[in-house]
Design a protein around this motif. Structure first.
Motif, short mmCIF file in Angstrom:
data_model
loop_
_atom_site.label_atom_id
_atom_site.label_comp_id
_atom_site.label_asym_id
_atom_site.label_seq_id
_atom_site.Cartn_x
_atom_site.Cartn_y
_atom_site.Cartn_z
N SER A 175 0.81 -1.24 -0.06
CA SER A 175 -0.18 -0.04 -0.05
C SER A 175 0.90 1.11 -0.04
CB SER A 175 -0.71 -0.08 1.16
OG SER A 175 -1.90 -0.97 1.19
N SER A 176 0.23 2.42 -0.38
CA SER A 176 1.09 3.40 -0.51
C SER A 176 0.30 4.75 -0.09
CB SER A 176 1.27 3.90 -1.97
OG SER A 176 2.43 4.95 -2.14
N GLY A 177 0.79 5.61 0.79
CA GLY A 177 0.26 6.94 1.41
C GLY A 177 0.79 8.03 0.32
N LEU A 186 1.61 2.46 -7.23
CA LEU A 186 1.22 1.33 -6.69
C LEU A 186 2.14 0.14 -7.54
CD1 LEU A 186 -2.47 1.48 -5.95
CD2 LEU A 186 -0.65 1.56 -4.17
N LEU A 187 3.04 -0.51 -6.84
CA LEU A 187 3.61 -1.42 -7.69
C LEU A 187 3.23 -2.90 -7.50
CD1 LEU A 187 6.29 -1.61 -9.62
CD2 LEU A 187 7.57 -1.65 -7.45
N GLY A 236 -8.45 4.43 -2.03
CA GLY A 236 -9.15 3.42 -2.00
C GLY A 236 -8.41 1.90 -2.00
N ASN A 237 -9.34 1.06 -2.45
CA ASN A 237 -8.61 -0.39 -2.35
C ASN A 237 -8.31 -0.86 -3.97
OD1 ASN A 237 -7.89 -3.13 -1.19
ND2 ASN A 237 -9.65 -3.64 -2.58
N TYR A 238 -7.36 -1.09 -4.17
CA TYR A 238 -6.89 -1.51 -5.59
C TYR A 238 -6.31 -2.95 -5.58
CZ TYR A 238 -7.19 3.25 -6.92
OH TYR A 238 -7.54 4.41 -7.31
N ALA A 251 -3.49 -9.65 -5.34
CA ALA A 251 -3.16 -8.95 -4.26
C ALA A 251 -3.78 -7.69 -4.12
CB ALA A 251 -1.43 -8.61 -4.17
N SER A 252 -4.17 -7.39 -2.88
CA SER A 252 -4.84 -6.06 -2.92
C SER A 252 -4.02 -4.94 -2.02
CB SER A 252 -6.18 -6.05 -1.70
OG SER A 252 -7.08 -6.98 -2.57
N MET A 253 -4.06 -3.73 -2.38
CA MET A 253 -3.43 -2.71 -1.72
C MET A 253 -4.19 -1.71 -1.66
SD MET A 253 -0.51 -2.54 -4.82
CE MET A 253 -0.83 -4.14 -5.23
N ILE A 254 -3.90 -0.68 -0.77
CA ILE A 254 -4.59 0.66 -0.59
C ILE A 254 -3.67 1.93 -1.05
CG2 ILE A 254 -5.75 2.02 1.47
CD1 ILE A 254 -6.21 -0.74 2.93
#
Length: 300
Positions: A175-177, A186-187, A236-238, A251-254
């Protein structure tokens, strides 16, 4: 070579039962066989461009005044190793069985060895014409080298490439802020053979290449989703989905908003400001004041 002396009256060289030379007269039709010397001390012939069919016994026959004598020598023809047949490159799914073969000729018969061309491989993995691998893993993919050696010349080597196919495995997805208005990334990294195809989703909606404000960059082992100017709607959720012919994984990340809150220094008595530790140090000053007041109360 055949050593002779003055008592010898007749000489001849024979190959098995065939006469090659009798004195100075050539009896064979092979142009490779020539007379080198016919003197009082030596009677010798030469075989040029030796072939394996020349191997066998050769006899020098001499006639003296008393009785005939013979001297025999056995010619051994050595041949450098040569790989005549080897398995072609192979592609197989992980868990399958592999059988490789390497056939070679030479005199003496060459020794065949197999080894895996890999930093983790230790020495030979087979000392036979055949190499069997049961339940092959992805770590066992790569090149396998067959070597044929018989000490006549340097070993000859050939290689077979073994490709092990396996479904995607996502090795990195974080996840990334990112603050509003900044660039966000996002990678998604995945290992797979054949290489994985990547797709991105936000919630249940697939993101298309060229969508405004976004860029999807797909390579063999990773996919990068870039936001050029992050807005509130982008948070949001990717989900990253990696797939090939053998399967898929995700895989999910935010992507979340990253904010920084600046602290306002306290200007009252005893205030000490030291960057992010200012609040902790002011608290420390107040705590130090409480102790003397409590002691004074007990005193009175």
């Amino acid at each position: 070579r055949c050593s002779v002396d003055n008592r010898v009256t007749r000489v001849a060289w024979l190959n098995r039962s065939s006469i090659l030379y009798a004195g100075n007269d050539k009896w064979c039709l092979d142009p490779r066989v020539v007379l080198l010397a016919n003197t009082k001390t030596q009677y010798s012939i030469q075989i040029q461009d030796v072939d394996v069919y020349d191997e066998g016994p050769y006899t020098c026959s001499v006639q003296t005044d008393n009785h005939p004598k013979t001297s025999r020598v056995h010619l051994i023809v050595q041949v450098s190793p040569k790989i005549t047949k080897i398995s072609p490159d192979i592609s197989i799914n992980e868990g399958g069985n592999v059988s490789l073969s390497c056939l070679a000729t030479g005199r003496p018969d060459p020794t065949i060895t197999w080894r895996h061309i890999s930093p983790k491989a230790m020495g030979f993995i087979s000392e036979d014409e055949y190499l069997e691998i049961t339940g092959i893993t992805r770590e066992q993919s790569g090149e396998y080298e067959c070597s044929a050696s018989n000490d006549v010349s340097a070993p000859v080597v050939q290689r077979v490439k073994v490709t092990v196919n396996y479904p995607p495995y996502i090795s990195d997805a974080k996840s990334s802020g990112v603050p509003v208005g900044q660039k966000g990334i996002l990678l998604c990294e995945a290992s797979a053979v054949p290489s994985a195809n990547f797709q991105w989703y936000k919630d249940d909606k697939r993101l298309a290449e060229g969508q405004k404000g976004l860029k999807v960059e797909n390579k063999a082992f990773f996919s990068r989703l870039t936001f050029f100017n992050v807005s509130e709607q982008d948070y949001g959720n990717y989900t990253c989905v990696a797939s090939n012919q053998l399967g898929n994984t995700n895989a999910s990340m935010i992507l979340y908003e990253e904010t920084t809150t600046a602290l306002t220094p306290w200007k009252g008595p005893g205030a000490v400001h030291d960057g992010n530790n200012g609040a902790w140090r002011r608290g420390g000053c107040v705590w130090l004041l409480v102790l003397p007041l409590a002691q004074l109360a007990r005193h009175f």
